[in-house]
Design an enzyme around this catalytic site. Structure first.
Site, PDB file in Angstrom:
ATOM      1  N   SER A   1       4.350  -1.082  -7.048  1.00  0.00           N
ATOM      2  CA  SER A   1       4.324  -0.137  -5.937  1.00  0.00           C
ATOM      3  C   SER A   1       4.079   1.292  -6.437  1.00  0.00           C
ATOM      4  CB  SER A   1       5.655  -0.218  -5.193  1.00  0.00           C
ATOM      5  OG  SER A   1       5.631   0.690  -4.142  1.00  0.00           O
ATOM      6  N   GLY A   2       3.126   1.943  -5.866  1.00  0.00           N
ATOM      7  CA  GLY A   2       2.832   3.326  -6.246  1.00  0.00           C
ATOM      8  C   GLY A   2       1.814   3.434  -7.369  1.00  0.00           C
TER       9      GLY A   2
ATOM     10  N   THR B   1      -3.712   0.862  -2.938  1.00  0.00           N
ATOM     11  CA  THR B   1      -4.315   1.186  -1.642  1.00  0.00           C
ATOM     12  C   THR B   1      -5.431   2.223  -1.820  1.00  0.00           C
ATOM     13  OG1 THR B   1      -2.204   0.744  -0.624  1.00  0.00           O
ATOM     14  CG2 THR B   1      -3.782   1.972   0.690  1.00  0.00           C
TER      15      THR B   1
ATOM     16  N   SER C   1       3.815   3.868   0.876  1.00  0.00           N
ATOM     17  CA  SER C   1       3.862   2.508   0.364  1.00  0.00           C
ATOM     18  C   SER C   1       3.423   1.515   1.440  1.00  0.00           C
ATOM     19  CB  SER C   1       5.287   2.209  -0.085  1.00  0.00           C
ATOM     20  OG  SER C   1       5.333   0.917  -0.596  1.00  0.00           O
TER      21      SER C   1
ATOM     22  N   GLU D   1       7.947  -5.317  -6.844  1.00  0.00           N
ATOM     23  CA  GLU D   1       9.009  -4.366  -6.553  1.00  0.00           C
ATOM     24  C   GLU D   1      10.322  -4.783  -7.161  1.00  0.00           C
ATOM     25  OE1 GLU D   1       9.180  -3.994  -2.338  1.00  0.00           O
ATOM     26  OE2 GLU D   1       7.555  -2.521  -2.282  1.00  0.00           O
TER      27      GLU D   1
HETATM   28  N1  LIG Z   1      -7.166   7.631  -7.732  1.00  0.00           N
HETATM   29  C1  LIG Z   1      -6.197   8.417  -7.307  1.00  0.00           C
HETATM   30  N2  LIG Z   1      -6.397   9.736  -7.294  1.00  0.00           N
HETATM   31  C2  LIG Z   1      -5.440  10.561  -6.858  1.00  0.00           C
HETATM   32  N3  LIG Z   1      -4.244  10.158  -6.425  1.00  0.00           N
HETATM   33  C3  LIG Z   1      -3.969   8.858  -6.403  1.00  0.00           C
HETATM   34  C4  LIG Z   1      -4.944   7.923  -6.845  1.00  0.00           C
HETATM   35  N4  LIG Z   1      -4.411   6.698  -6.708  1.00  0.00           N
HETATM   36  C5  LIG Z   1      -3.168   6.878  -6.192  1.00  0.00           C
HETATM   37  N5  LIG Z   1      -2.915   8.171  -6.013  1.00  0.00           N
HETATM   38  C6  LIG Z   1      -1.645   8.745  -5.495  1.00  0.00           C
HETATM   39  O1  LIG Z   1      -0.625   7.810  -5.629  1.00  0.00           O
HETATM   40  C7  LIG Z   1      -0.044   7.498  -4.379  1.00  0.00           C
HETATM   41  C8  LIG Z   1       0.319   6.045  -4.305  1.00  0.00           C
HETATM   42  O2  LIG Z   1      -0.844   5.279  -4.298  1.00  0.00           O
HETATM   43  P1  LIG Z   1      -1.020   3.967  -3.389  1.00  0.00           P
HETATM   44  O3  LIG Z   1      -0.433   4.147  -2.090  1.00  0.00           O
HETATM   45  O4  LIG Z   1      -2.376   3.527  -3.541  1.00  0.00           O
HETATM   46  O5  LIG Z   1      -0.085   2.964  -4.194  1.00  0.00           O
HETATM   47  P2  LIG Z   1       0.001   1.430  -3.947  1.00  0.00           P
HETATM   48  O6  LIG Z   1      -0.290   0.791  -5.237  1.00  0.00           O
HETATM   49  O7  LIG Z   1      -0.777   1.015  -2.792  1.00  0.00           O
HETATM   50  O8  LIG Z   1       1.554   1.274  -3.624  1.00  0.00           O
HETATM   51  P3  LIG Z   1       2.265   0.237  -2.649  1.00  0.00           P
HETATM   52  O9  LIG Z   1       2.275  -1.053  -3.336  1.00  0.00           O
HETATM   53  O10 LIG Z   1       3.580   0.815  -2.494  1.00  0.00           O
HETATM   54  O11 LIG Z   1       1.486   0.227  -1.427  1.00  0.00           O
HETATM   55  C9  LIG Z   1      -1.048   7.885  -3.355  1.00  0.00           C
HETATM   56  O12 LIG Z   1      -0.440   8.254  -2.154  1.00  0.00           O
HETATM   57  C10 LIG Z   1      -1.743   9.064  -4.021  1.00  0.00           C
HETATM   58  O13 LIG Z   1      -0.979  10.227  -3.823  1.00  0.00           O
HETATM   59 MG   LIG Z   2      -0.411   0.399  -0.969  1.00  0.00          MG
END
Ligand SMILES: Nc1ncnc2c1ncn2[C@@H]1O[C@H](COP(=O)(O)OP(=O)(O)OP(=O)(O)O)[C@@H](O)[C@H]1O
Ligand SMILES: [Mg+2]
Length: 1107
Positions: A110-111, A115, A163, A392
């Site tokens: 996560s994070g 996404t 998330s 998680e």
């Molecule tokens: N390529 C990127 N460039 C800039 N910021 C990024 C990038 N990838 C992720 N982030 C930052 O990290 C945050 C978390 O990314 P994201 O929501 O994609 O995580 P996730 O892997 O989907 O997490 P989850 O499993 O909780 O959904 C984003 O809101 C953004 O602020």
């Molecule tokens: Mg996500």
């Protein structure tokens, strides 16, 4: 030149190693160091072969611009430095050009950025695929589905501010050209428990906060909501605001996105009404109420909120109230109704809120799918993007984390299957000698969870379906019995005493050693969440709602469709959908993006080695590299390999004509690379050691420089030669044009000269001819002239002779005459001299007179008597003749003129003539009378009956009948009288009565006197002693004095044969009775204007003032 340098390989300008396979030496430290080094230089992407490792930068980097998209478009995977775009491009092109369905698997905790990565992939594909109005709309709808789903399905957790709380797999569909047609989204198990409760530091789903912050007052009022977060029990308050997140702006984005995706206004409204209803459900509170039979009962504390919910959803308030207080159990046509205590009522309320929200979420996905689904039925190519919740580990992990982590286990499994296994299978496929590499296969963990007999999910289902009392503890007990011996299952209660003393493991928990680490799960809530029960009373109450969306969300509430069968449990549903997903993924060509989280603080620039190390380990990345290069670090198909290094060997440079493999063999032999360093596969060359590759790269670099010099040399030569040839060509063109021009000029000059010469010659010839003709003509003429002259000469001679002869004859005659004359003169000399002078004079005079008359004849003036013209006298001696002639002519023409007159005209003119003789130049009145015709009878006595008496009295012809003024002899005043002149008398009569006052025979009139002035006064003098003269002379005045005097004169003359004496004098005497009175005319008086006045001055004087 710097600009022209284009990267042609990820090996160019490499920071650290772009592809981990080339890492040397390969161990955990070097792996992490390499990642760190690249991370520090903003290189967040690194390859392991075709797998992309992505480290979350936690800040926006300028590497996703449209220029970057263009840079990566249609380039080979290893051509440029590692990027998510390279992977997207590779996947898209392979889908478009090789017709291979693709899936992009994005994994990580996560994070870690899954996404974001999925959105980057989608936006890249949208940017490079076809264009056009329709295609753009499809793209826009696909992209805009993200904000909608994120608003409803994402929430802030301690690990990630955005998330994903649901799993998402999206199939993007393309036609044969690679243009997007539409898409299908599948969603996996929304973490609905979040709706009613959030762990500390976390938030509910974004949409709740977005509505409250971003909706207008009006809209909030419609939804019966208040802006204050603290009014709602379901909203965790400690982190309602998230740094850097503008909920209000996001709300606008979501509404806009819903519109683009195709939500109707009423649909959007309904969706927000459901959200509001969920929020308000949390505010319903219950209080206990005891009943007589001792059973607990609950009651709603404040019904206001309930009322508003019912208004919002169109549910009968009493129905909903009852559904919160009773539970009806139906079994085999029996209905048993039991009351709910306070705890059960709260449970029912929360269950309703969770169900309402999660069903709304599923409805949203279905609705979006409806909008974005492909409109054609043609065969489609598919690119799947999987963005599922990451692995998680929380402090308290519950059923949801168990499900999420199970899903991640399955994904790891498929990664292992497709990558590690695939890698090793590639060697076998390529016919390379291969010794198997060990790696951790998590199939055993998957089995622990999903095994149909002994798996944890199966145990849970068994427990939920078992009759009797079922609690979370009985479930744990069962697990302890069945899974005790499993290597990856840990529990304190298990019979296996391994963990009996493990104090970190509470009794109510079990622990699973996941591939990514150990996770301890709280068993509490597992049974309930798996059952996912909603009391039938509630679903029926919802079905009764007049709100069409809510009614549609609860189809099982329809009493007509009552189904007594238990619905499938949440666990089994999820297992089934994961199994379908895995099957789906296996049919597609996988592309991996492995996301790594650099730190736990969501901060940029921080690289936590331990955290990264942990992720690398559980993701099995090192094994991934090892497998990839166990035998061979690098492999490449023969064609691109030969293409890249062919310049290192003379035989292969610049062209190798033959199979690529043979070319690579020749190349490697030539370069003397030891045989143990490489192997020839069926379609690829495998290089064992990265060093060999680097050596090849160095050689290539060196050779490239030489080649660059060579190219420059050749280019310069070519440029000069081209320039020279161009100049030469240009010179020929110019010369030819000039020559043409010069020749044209010359030709024109010659042509005009020829024309001039020709014209001269022609002229000369013509002149010559003309001369000849003229000469001939002149000769002819000369002959004629000569002849004429000759004849002339002859004629003149003859004439001369004749003249001479005549002159002689004449001379003879003259001489003879003279002689005769002489003789005669001699004879008559004595007579001649006496008469000659008079005869010559008479003759000359005669001649002159003759000439004078002849000339006069031509110069005669007109016949008008008043024409004064007369020719000038020619000779003085004719003076009297000329005057006489003039007089005669005048008299003659007057006679001529008079001869035209009638007798009457003659009489008138005679009278006028008489008047002229009498008064011309004597009386000033005369000239005015000339133009007036003499009428005589101005009064028509015979016609006017008034004067009948007068007419009867006068039987003679009346010559004058006119009104005159008779001057009173006494005072000089005037009285009107009719003046009549007949042949013998002059009569004066009264003007009114016509009575005759006086009658004077013409013989008694002696004289008429008048002044010389311009007045009409005249005196008629009478013979002394005559009858009429008793009163004396008459003094009269008339406007026609001249006429009257003239006529009186003529009549008197014709009757008495005596001329009447007319005296013209400004002073004359008149006889008044006995007195002689002097009448005196004084000129210049202006007293009475233009009328003369008469006044008796005294006995002797009467003055007439004439103006
Ligand atoms: N390529 C990127 N460039 C800039 N910021 C990024 C990038 N990838 C992720 N982030 C930052 O990290 C945050 C978390 O990314 P994201 O929501 O994609 O995580 P996730 O892997 O989907 O997490 P989850 O499993 O909780 O959904 C984003 O809101 C953004 O602020
Ligand atoms: Mg996500």
């Amino acid at each position: 030149m710097a600009k022209m340098e284009v990267k042609t390989s990820l090996l160019d300008d490499m920071i650290g190693v772009g592809d981990m396979v080339l890492l040397e030496p390969l161990n955990e430290d070097s792996f992490i160091n390499n990642l760190k080094k690249r991370f520090d230089h903003n290189e967040v992407y690194t390859y392991i072969g075709s797998v992309v490792i992505s480290i979350n930068p936690y800040r926006s980097l300028p590497i996703y611009t449209p220029e970057k998209v263009e840079e990566y478009r249609n380039r080979n995977f290893y051509e440029l430095s590692p990027h998510i775009f390279a992977l997207s491009d590779e996947a898209y092109r392979s889908l478009r050009d090789q017709d291979k369905d693709q899936c992009i698997l994005i994994t990580g905790e996560s994070g870690a950025g899954k996404t974001e990565a999925s959105k980057l992939v989608m936006s890249y594909v949208a940017a490079v695929c076809g264009k056009g109005a329709e295609v753009n709309q499809v793209k826009e709808q696909l992209l805009q589905s993200n904000p909608v789903l994120e608003a409803f399905g994402n929430a802030k957790t301690v690990r990630n501010d955005n998330s994903s709380r649901f799993g998402k797999y999206m199939d993007i569909e393309f036609d044969f050209k690679g243009d997007p047609l539409g898409g299908v989204i599948s969603n996996y198990l929304l973490e609905k428990s979040r709706v009613v409760k959030q762990p500390r530091g976390e938030r509910n789903f974004h949409i709740f906060y977005q509505i409250l912050s971003g909706a207008s007052e009006d809209f909030l009022c419609k939804l019966k909501l208040e802006r204050d977060f603290s009014r709602y029990n379901y909203l965790g308050l400690d982190s309602a605001k998230v740094n850097g997140v503008d909920d209000a702006a996001n709300f606008r984005t979501v509404r806009n996105a819903m519109q683009i995706v195709g939500f109707m206004d009423h649909e959007t409204q309904s969706v927000f009404e459901v959200v509001a209803a969920v929020l308000k459900l949390g505010n319903i509170e219950f209080k206990p109420e005891s009943r007589v039979n001792g059973l607990d009962e609950s009651k709603i504390k404040d019904k206001n909120e309930l009322k508003e919910i019912c208004e919002l959803t169109g549910i009968d308030q009493s129905v909903l109230e009852r559904a919160f207080s009773f539970r009806t159990v139906e079994a085999k046509q029996e209905k048993v109704s039991t009351t709910l205590n306070v705890a059960q009522a709260y449970y029912a309320r929360d269950a309703l809120a969770k169900n309402l929200y999660s069903r709304l979420f599923s409805w949203l996905v279905t609705r979006i799918n409806e909008s974005i689904k492909a409109q054609t039925k043609v065969r489609k190519k598919v690119m799947g993007v999987l963005d599922i919740y990451g692995f998680e580990i929380f402090e308290d992990n519950s059923f949801e984390q168990f499900i999420i982590n199970y899903c991640n286990e399955k994904l790891q499994q498929i990664f292992i299957e497709l990558t590690l296994k695939e890698e090793q299978e590639e060697y076998i496929r390529e016919g390379i000698e291969w010794t198997h590499i060990e790696y951790f296969n998590n199939a055993i963990i998957c089995d622990l969870i999903e095994n149909n007999q002994t798996g944890i999910l199966a145990m849970l289902d068994e427990e939920c379906l078992r009759p009797g009392t079922v609690t979370d503890d009985t479930f744990l007990e069962k697990l302890n019995q069945v899974c005790a011996t499993h290597q990856h299952f840990e529990s304190r209660m298990s019979k296996c005493s391994r963990f009996l003393n493990d104090t970190t493991l509470p009794h109510s928990c079990f622990r699973i050693q996941h591939y990514a680490g150990k996770v301890m799960y709280q068993v509490e809530g597992f049974v309930d969440k798996n059952n996912d029960l909603l009391y039938r009373d509630l679903s029926q109450a919802m079905w009764k709602a007049s709100h069409s969306l809510i009614k549609a969300l609860f189809p099982e509430g329809n009493p007509a469709k009552i189904n007594l069968k238990r619905p499938p449990t949440a666990g089994s549903q999820f297992k089934a959908s994961v199994a379908t997903l895995m099957k789906n993924l296996q049919t597609k060509n996988p592309n991996y993006i492995r996301c790594i989280k650099p730190n736990d603080k969501k901060a940029a620039h921080i690289f936590n080695d331990a955290l990264v190390c942990h992720q690398i380990r559980y993701l099995g990345l090192l094994e991934n590299v090892r497998v990839r290069r166990a035998g061979y670090a690098f492999r490449q198909a023969y064609e691109p390999c030969l293409e890249r290094y062919k310049m290192l060997c003379k035989q292969t440079w610049p062209h190798w004509r033959g199979p690529a493999r043979a070319g690579v063999e020749v190349l490697f032999n030539e370069l003397e690379i030891p045989e143990e360093e490489f192997s020839f596969g069926r379609s690829k060359i495998f290089i064992r050691n990265p060093r060999t590759l680097f050596k090849l790269e160095d050689l290539r670099k060196q050779r490239l420089e030489d080649l660059a010099t060579l190219i420059e040399k050749i280019y310069r030569g070519w440029k000069c030669r081209t320039r020279f040839l161009l100049m030469k060509k240009s010179q020929i063109v110019i010369a030819s044009w000039y020559r043409r021009y010069a020749q044209q000029k010359k030709y024109q000059k010659i042509k005009s000269s020829a024309i001039v010469v020709q014209s001269y010659i022609r002229g000369w010839k013509a002149r010559k001819l003309l001369r000849e003709l003229k000469h001939q003509k002149r000769c002819n003429e000369a002959a004629t002239i000569i002849a004429a002259y000759w004849h002339g000469t002859q004629a003149r001679r003859e004439l001369k002779r004749l003249k001479e002869e005549a002159r002689r004859k004449h001379a003879v005659a003259v001489i003879w005459a003279y002689w005769l004359g002489l003789k005669v003169r001699r004879e008559y000399r004595k007579f001649f001299r006496a008469n000659a002078g008079r005869k010559i004079y008479e003759f000359t005079l005669q001649r002159l007179m003759q000439k004078y008359f002849l000339e006069m004849k031509n110069k005669m003036p007109s016949l008008s008597p008043i024409d004064k013209n007369w020719p000038v006298r020619p000779y003085l001696f004719l003076d009297s003749t000329h005057k006489e002639l003039k007089r005669i002519f005048h008299l003659w023409r007057c006679k001529k003129y008079r001869d035209q007159f009638t007798d009457q005209q003659k009489l008138i003119y005679e009278e006028k003539l008489e008047a002229s003789e009498l008064f011309k130049d004597k009386k000033a009145l005369y000239p005015a009378s000339v133009g007036q015709p003499f009428q005589g009878a101005y009064l028509e006595i015979s016609k006017n009956p008034k004067y009948k008496k007068l007419k009867d009295a006068v039987d003679e012809k009346i010559i004058i009948a006119e009104v005159v003024n008779k001057i009173n002899r006494a005072n000089g005043k005037a009285t009107s009288r009719i003046f009549l002149l007949t042949k013998n008398n002059v009569l004066l009569a009264d003007q009114k009565s016509g009575n005759i006052k006086s009658e004077v025979p013409l013989g008694d009139v002696t004289k008429v006197s008048m002044s010389s002035q311009n007045d009409g006064f005249f005196a008629v003098h009478l013979k002394e002693g005559s009858g009429a003269a008793s009163k004396g002379d008459f003094l009269l005045s008339s406007d026609h004095l001249i006429e009257m005097a003239t006529k009186l004169y003529r009549t008197t003359l014709s009757q008495t044969k005596q001329k009447l004496n007319i005296e013209i004098s400004d002073e004359f005497l008149v006889q008044f009775r006995q007195d002689k009175v002097c009448v005196k005319f004084i000129q210049g008086s202006q007293k009475n204007g233009n009328i003369p006045t008469c006044k008796r001055k005294n006995n002797r004087l009467l003055e007439v003032a004439v103006p």
